[in-house]
Write an enzyme that holds these catalytic residues in place. Structure first.
Site, PDB file in Angstrom:
ATOM      1  N   ASP A 108       0.879  -1.128   0.175  1.00 55.72           N
ATOM      2  CA  ASP A 108      -0.143   0.091  -0.131  1.00 55.72           C
ATOM      3  C   ASP A 108       1.052   1.386  -0.110  1.00 55.72           C
ATOM      4  O   ASP A 108       1.797   0.988   0.614  1.00 55.72           O
ATOM      5  CB  ASP A 108      -0.843   0.057   1.214  1.00 55.72           C
ATOM      6  N   GLU A 141       0.998   5.643   0.354  1.00 48.17           N
ATOM      7  CA  GLU A 141       0.291   6.800   0.537  1.00 48.17           C
ATOM      8  C   GLU A 141       1.199   7.792  -0.308  1.00 48.17           C
ATOM      9  O   GLU A 141       2.443   7.706  -0.724  1.00 48.17           O
ATOM     10  CB  GLU A 141       0.459   7.353   2.072  1.00 48.17           C
ATOM     11  N   HIS A 146      -5.460   4.743   6.364  1.00 51.33           N
ATOM     12  CA  HIS A 146      -4.427   5.611   5.305  1.00 51.33           C
ATOM     13  C   HIS A 146      -3.306   5.752   5.845  1.00 51.33           C
ATOM     14  O   HIS A 146      -2.486   6.559   5.380  1.00 51.33           O
ATOM     15  CB  HIS A 146      -5.146   6.771   5.298  1.00 51.33           C
TER      16      HIS A 146
END
Length: 563
Positions: free
Chosen positions: A24, A26, A165
């Site tokens: 993942d 950001e 997040h």
């Protein structure tokens, strides 16, 4: 047939053996072209066990927008001393080397990684990628969840980590979602990486429920036969792994509409394990010829071929026939279509002035000549001006082309080709070239196949990638048996057993009488392949020095043939 079989592993990779790296990112925004990476989080797992984690902030080289800082909690001060994009992405690629990448909405994360590689001269390794959001849309219905966002799915599958997040937290939650999805799919028989990658809602529940038909099949090379409720063959195929290939028919990787229709009608799959790939090919051919399955488009009638022969009469001519007898003077073939046989006949007429009329001529009752005689394209024995002995010389020239030295005929046609090209008559030249190609290909085939068909026995061997030797016994052009000598074993006892158990084959009365012509062609290709060794032969295996094989090799590239 005597069979000694080494088992092979599944072609598919079991999911328990696959290394996944769930990643993942950001970022500073939504566009890989204009925005940068601020954090990379990744978890490496295999067989449900965590193998390692990677987490790093990334200095994107630009300020992080305020709303992104509020969303992720990542500030400019947190990334100020972090590695630059090139270093961080290189570290991730090393961590993920050899693994399957997994991401939720993979297009976003993979897009940023690819863009970073392109911008910093890093090689993108092109790994397999799984998208859990796409998979979830096919597995988890809207009756179960309101949407397919990561947070929703994490709650649905009871993930240990709540996505927030932050890259590593979101990657950990995605791991639990991935395992939940794999568990769901395991209940419908999806247990390999290939099946998981191709899984789609396009596969109906009816089709998935039939996956059990493949469950008991052997993971071995051979033939498989799909049958309907009456036991009639619907489709015959071959594979180096029967079970793995059969399972593919129940996934989205099989996209042929007619195959989907076939599978819906099927109620059983019959496997036939074969000792060699040649045996599998031959058995497939024989079964198709015997049963003519409606879903086999090609080779449904391998016995329906054409031959070009010289007739047995006072003034022989060319004739296109379905079968040959022992008294035929010479022949070429087989041809898959009558048109190709007609083209070959036309090429032979271009080289040798045989008569082209269909009438049975008598040396004592002459008739008037046709236009071809006036053009010099026919010896015109019909007029009585050509004695039987003189016409026999023309016939001998034709026989030489078909069974012996084809070089003079090929040279004569080449002269005409050159003249047509010089005169810029290119379409005629192309047509003449194609006719010559049909003749050369057919004569090469029959010249090469004749000694194999006439030999009472040929024993040959070839090393296999899995080790040991594939052994075949060929009698009169027919595969009489095959076997496999395993690694480290003395192959000669296997040869003796193969010879003793091989099928008894009667001598041929003509081409196609001991074996289907296509079977003899399969056998011939196997025998001629690089690495095949001749163990023993009862007969002669020869080919004319001036035969058509050389011309065939020369013409193959121009006509798009496999040499």
């Amino acid at each position: 047939m005597e069979i000694v079989q080494d088992r092979l592993g599944d072609l598919g990779t079991p999911l328990a053996e696959v290394t996944f790296v769930v990643v993942d990112l950001e970022t500073t925004g939504g566009s890989p072209r204009d925005c940068g990476i601020t954090e990379i989080g990744a978890v490496k797992v295999r067989g449900g066990v965590e193998l390692g984690e990677l987490q790093t902030f990334v200095n994107p080289g630009e300020p992080i927008p305020a709303f992104i800082q509020s969303l992720t909690g990542i500030t400019d001060s947190m990334v100020r001393d972090a590695p630059r994009t090139a270093e961080a992405v290189a570290s991730f690629l090393e961590f993920a080397k050899g693994a399957v990448l997994v991401a939720h909405n993979a297009g976003f994360d993979i897009g940023f990684l690819k863009a970073a590689c392109a911008a910093h001269d890093l090689r993108w390794p092109g790994p397999a990628v799984l998208d859990t959001v796409r998979l979830a849309r096919q597995v988890v219905s809207r009756d179960e969840v309101a949407n397919h966002k990561l947070g929703t799915l994490a709650r649905h599958f009871g993930a240990a980590t709540t996505p927030d997040h932050r890259a590593l937290h979101d990657a950990r939650a995605t791991v639990d979602v991935l395992h939940g999805l794999i568990g769901r799919l395991g209940s419908v028989g999806v247990d390999t990486l290939e099946e998981l990658s191709s899984y789609s809602s396009r596969v109906s529940d009816e089709l998935r429920r039939k996956r059990h038909l493949a469950d008991g099949l052997p993971s071995a090379p051979g033939v498989y036969v799909f049958k309907d409720e009456r036991g009639e063959a619907l489709y015959v195929g071959t594979s180096v792994d029967i079970r793995a290939r059969a399972r593919n028919y129940f996934t989205a990787s099989e996209q042929r509409r007619r195959m989907g229709e076939m599978v819906r009608l099927a109620t059983e799959i019959t496997p036939i394990v074969c000792a060699t790939t040649l045996e599998a090919q031959v058995r497939e051919l024989r079964l198709i010829a015997q049963h003519q399955p409606r879903y086999n488009r090609r080779s449904r009638h391998p016995d329906k071929v054409w031959w070009l022969k010289l007739t047995d009469e006072v003034f022989p001519r060319l004739s296109i026939v379905r079968s040959l007898g022992p008294d035929d003077l010479a022949y070429a073939g087989p041809f898959g279509t009558r048109r190709s046989a007609e083209d070959a006949a036309a090429a032979l007429y271009d080289a040798v002035p045989l008569r082209q009329c269909l009438t049975r001529l008598s040396p004592t009752r002459p008739t008037s000549a046709c236009a071809l005689a006036d053009m010099g394209r026919c010896a015109a024995p019909c007029t009585g001006a050509v004695a039987v002995e003189d016409y026999a010389v023309t016939v001998a020239d034709a026989v030489r082309v078909l069974v012996g030295d084809s070089r003079p005929a090929v040279a004569a046609v080449r002269e005409r080709l050159h003249a047509l090209s010089e005169g810029e008559r290119y379409e005629e030249a192309a047509a003449l070239r194609d006719r010559l190609g049909s003749l050369v290909r057919a004569t090469s085939r029959s010249q090469r196949a004749t000694p194999v068909r006439e030999a009472s026995e040929i024993i040959a061997a070839r090393r296999t990638p899995r080790g040991g030797w594939d052994l075949v016994c060929v009698r009169h052009g027919r595969l009489a048996g095959s076997s496999h000598s395993p690694v480290g074993a003395d192959p000669m006892p296997y040869v003796a057993a193969l010879r003793a158990c091989a099928e008894v084959v009667a001598p041929p009365t003509g081409p196609g009488t001991s074996a289907l012509p296509e079977e003899t062609e399969l056998v011939l290709r196997w025998l001629e392949a690089e690495g095949t060794r001749l163990v023993d032969i009862e007969g002669e295996w020869t080919c004319p020095v001036g035969g058509a094989a050389a011309a065939h090799q020369e013409l193959a590239p121009a006509l798009g043939w496999a040499s």
